[in-house]
Design an enzyme around this catalytic site. Structure first.
Site, PDB file in Angstrom:
ATOM      1  N   VAL A 166       0.854  -1.188   0.000  1.00 25.67           N
ATOM      2  CA  VAL A 166       0.000   0.000   0.000  1.00 25.67           C
ATOM      3  C   VAL A 166       0.884   1.230   0.000  1.00 25.67           C
ATOM      4  CG1 VAL A 166      -1.685   1.320   1.342  1.00 25.67           C
ATOM      5  CG2 VAL A 166      -1.815  -1.183   1.252  1.00 25.67           C
ATOM      6  N   LYS A 167       0.487   2.181  -0.818  1.00 20.32           N
ATOM      7  CA  LYS A 167       1.226   3.433  -0.898  1.00 20.32           C
ATOM      8  C   LYS A 167       0.279   4.562  -0.525  1.00 20.32           C
ATOM      9  CE  LYS A 167       3.128   6.517  -4.381  1.00 20.32           C
ATOM     10  NZ  LYS A 167       3.118   6.767  -5.835  1.00 20.32           N
TER      11      LYS A 167
END
Lengths: 305, 305, 305, 305, 305
Positions: free
Chosen positions: E203-204
């Site tokens: 996840v960014k």
């Protein structure tokens, strides 16, 4: 990325970047990473010869994890096995060693002179298991080879379109060949050529003898004075038969040989003849773990020179 | 576009423009471009006869790039080879010479009187490799020819629907034919006819002898006084058997002939008999590079007249 | 194959040999063959603007054969048109000029600020018609561009898998852009970038003005002192926006310009700015045949220098 | 086969022989056979306008056989109808008259400014019913035309690949067009162009008026002095918009006109303007049988001259 | 394989071995290999912000090869870019650095409060290009997020079934959020949660501020005394929101920051808060090469501790 690996990849420009990447992954992994040489551990003998014949001599080998660990600890370039063996460890050892899914297999529960291979895993299997490539066996010389060539071709097309490398085990066998002929130098070169023509990324053949099986070939070998006297000469010739050395050809060691020195001499001959390395199954897993690691260490030293 | 090429394309009006375009690409390429004559380099012998028998006499030929370069430098109309050989150079030589994917192949590892061909590449392969056409072999006379006709037909249908030209190697062979009969004039004409009837864009046959194989045919040849005395006569007759010359028929040279003059005479006979050209493999790649280029230069001069 | 064409092909190494071959065919065809420059004739205006507006000024243009002939006689690199126009001549002129199937189209029968393009031909159509590539229009800036990007992407993937080159017409348009902004230098560079990112083999954009449309961009152009004073400067910048010149970018001439000198000056600017050539529709087919050929001759001379 | 029919078929060289054959069947059938002119009976109004509006004026028309018989007895070139109408007579009248399956349809049960057509029959249906072609309607100008173009394109590709001719009814309609604009000369020409670009074998448009709908077009019509004064002039122009007359364009008569002379004058104008014929529905089946046959006889005489 | 990487892989036991392998490839590559930390170079700004805004500050960045080289020389874990940028170098740099195909994209040519992303590459593209994963952006808060969630989910399902890791860029945006709210701590945590719930492998998110956007959330943050005072606190909280730290969460740096020390402080906060690393685009490629390498070297040192 070494110059040598870059040079090798340069022979495969028609392939998509996925195939190049997976070939590079094998060439760059392990102790031989970057040298352009490869040693691969194949363990499909449980299927091909039966478990007791395969793992009886060293019963640690019944455990699928055992082989992953050997390949990892020894620092080999890749580990090749059928679906079940890979499923039994691919998650546990994810990322530790490049995997090749041996996608067709044959058992020895019947005595068939003209043999076949059954498709025992899909390209999708190879992808979900994180493999860098698929492995397929053909039997040039078998009366059933038409079907084999066609199955392997279709499978290879799909595999390469999905970025996987294709390793072809090219093992001459069948009614038309004498037992001696299966490893004859002319037949071995022919087998390498066929695998390359089918679009193989990597070709695996047996070490050839100086025997010449086919009369039509013998005339040429004699007339053209093709040098096949030493094992290194023959490796050189087989490599030449694989597109003048522009395809990666590795050699299988065959049955367990108690004379280690003989195996090491073979590896030296492969190295000196310009072969790209070895695929060593029974000589690895039919010894005790420590002996196997020591044995492989010696071989990697030979190729690493 | 010359009048002659336009005339030839006019024989294929039922084909889609893609097939016409790819046929035109071959007819317009190289030194014979525009003449309506073709010389094609085929290199499938590594598969058909084995690598040493094929490339031993001139070991530069083990390298796939060698053949691309010869076809390009000599100014031939096209280069035909199996999947692996094309994959090994199609990116490097993209756009340099029209390529024909030899899509079925057979090895000589077994002694089979009634032979077959395995499908060793797909139509999609031909498209992704930028080929102008596909090549397929049939063995009229083989007990297995039903399957061959059916496989070739289905493949040709797909190839032509995708705009590719279809070249059929029509080589009579099998239990029912004597060795002499394989190149008999009646059989050669018959083989040309069958290839045309299967929908071939280009037909490749062997140069016929004056021998007549079939009794039923002999009666007609004699009664109708069909002229088959000279090679040019026989070429004329085979061309006639290929839809009265309305299909492109080219002739293969067969094994390496040390007597160059004999080969040149054959080419003159093909030219004078109204044949469309030659497909010359072994006579090209089994000589040293410079000799091969000189040899091809002579042949192109013959056809260019 | 010239060094320059080889260099250009080298930028596309991830593409299969088929795409490389078809790109080479365009780069090697016609009077500019081998120079790395291209002039393409596009005739999709019958659909885009209607037949009378397009062909009324030179009613020879109603005839589909007329455009094939102009492209052939002038020695252009390729001819691009919708399905019907290609079907009306592809068999008649098979092999005479590389064809690009304009595979999406839009008419101007409704006044739509945010425009779209309908898919009006298949990849299979391009193959059966013998095309070297397909052409697709996108409208960056249109409220409908999401759908356009997705349709073009999927189509391009299929086309490239089948060995076809993909030409993207990238024409900014839509509610968010001012009329002036459609050809603003920042927007033109952006349009070229998007087409390249979508995987285009060749990008077609309009010649940009020195106007800057977007405030966020203006700050950068000013701060970084990006040189956009002359048309050659702007061509250079747009080419830079197309992967630092590593994608073939050609420029469209737009509406018929009675001032030939102005068009020639544009071509000189494209050439001097490092653009790869022109795509010239209305300025070609809206003049009489002889004038058109003379006009194109002048342009080819400019690019040929 | 007359010279004229041969000439017409010559415009369709990219099509396969099946399409040519079916086009020839229409051109060679009936009293106009061989003249290059066509009169087709279309009966899709039961679906488009409802049965009572369509067949109430002559209740024999409720019976599907009635229309087959009229087309046959009058000696028309073809009969076009939706699936149900053809299924109700195709076996009974097999071989008597070329059939066109009207493959999309729309009803008037809702008042929709921007209209669509539902696909109501398959290509397979057309084949099993022995049809020579399929008919499809598009509404250029409709806000839904993107979808229509795409559906018709895909359907036409399949139909032509199966050897069927494709007839496109191109009827401008939709929010962006005024009622008068639907038959404006510029819009009619545009509609013909779009149908041709979509790959139609035969195009059907409405007879145009001298009205010009689009400002951008008006400038060209005026500047280029395009002659549109008489109906024959306008037919000539629309035919020109259909690939310079190289596609078969036929004109629909529209609603029942009690003034027969006016209809005959229209047919004369079509003939004199170089149109290929008429498609006459309501003016045929909304009169009693004998009147209809007499009426058609008059029209065929006009075209037969 | 380090203990830490093994531990991280242990959080993903439901994923197939292919996903694990590709996650391991990223975690084991480059200078941070084995630490469990990652620094990724993303270059999709050419599409997202336009080429001049992205590459004007350092025009070497227009060249796709430049970014591959930076990622390789700096020893980063992976390089992420859209289709075109990867196609332009994937073959040239095959095997040199793990690649992530940024598979959806959006341009800023229109001012859309509620934004979307277009699917601009297929899972098959990722496989043929040899990628380890795909990257997708979602905009939690956009009125269009239902469609985005559904598209991303379906794409992720296919990617993971083929053994690819899925990286989700979770960027809150849309009508319902204030500008400040886009990086509010409650919203950032929420965005991380949604990406994890969609099945992301990595996840960014953006670095969060101490602002709290939603009233309902604020009550809880206050009542439960959730510690969000320092950046490290907030990173810790966001990481907690990503399944108690059992998903790899990395943070984006945002726009080019001339104050290097500030960026380094952010990286230290990410490290100290238990974040897994950074994804640094503009701060890398908008500086000159040597500065960029020096800058990245500093960051890698921070994470390597």
């Amino acid at each position: 990325m070494t110059e040598r690996v870059r040079e090798i990849l340069g022979w495969y420009r028609s392939e998509n970047p996925g195939v190049l990447t997976n070939l590079a992954r094998m060439l760059n992994h392990g102790r031989l990473g970057g040298t352009g040489r490869m040693v691969i551990l194949p363990v499909d003998q449980g299927w091909e010869h039966g478990p007791a014949r395969s793992f009886g001599p060293n019963d640690a080998g019944y455990d699928p994890h055992y082989h992953f660990k050997i390949a990892i600890e020894a620092g080999l370039n890749a580990y090749a096995a059928p679906l079940g063996f890979l499923e039994a460890g691919a998650a546990d050892f994810a990322g530790d060693v490049p995997l090749i899914l041996k996608a067709n297999n044959h058992d020895s529960l019947a005595d068939e002179k003209d043999s076949w291979q059954a498709l025992t895993a899909s390209v999708k299997d190879a992808l979900r298991l994180g493999c860098v490539g698929v492995g397929m066996t053909i039997y040039p010389g078998s009366a059933l080879r038409k079907q084999m060539y066609e199955e392997v071709r279709a499978y290879a097309e799909e595999a390469k379109a999905n970025g996987l490398a294709v390793v072809i085990w090219s093992y001459p066998r069948g009614t038309s060949l004498s037992k001696e002929g299966e490893t004859a130098i002319d037949v071995a070169g022919y087998a390498a050529q066929i695998a390359c023509q089918l679009g193989a990324t990597i070709v695996k053949v047996k070490l050839p003898t100086a025997h010449i099986e086919q009369d039509a070939a013998r005339k040429v070998y004699e007339k053209e004075k093709i040098v096949i006297g030493t094992l290194a000469d023959r490796v050189k010739h087989v490599t030449q038969c694989a597109f003048a050395g522009k395809r990666v050809v590795i050699f299988s060691g065959g049955a367990k040989n108690d004379n280690d020195a003989a195996v090491f001499d073979e590896c030296k001959a492969i190295r000196d003849g310009g072969g790209f390395g070895s695929i060593i199954g029974r000589n690895t897993f039919q010894r005790k773990r420590n002996e196997a690691l020591k044995f492989l260490d010696e071989i990697l030293k030979i190729y690493g020179k």
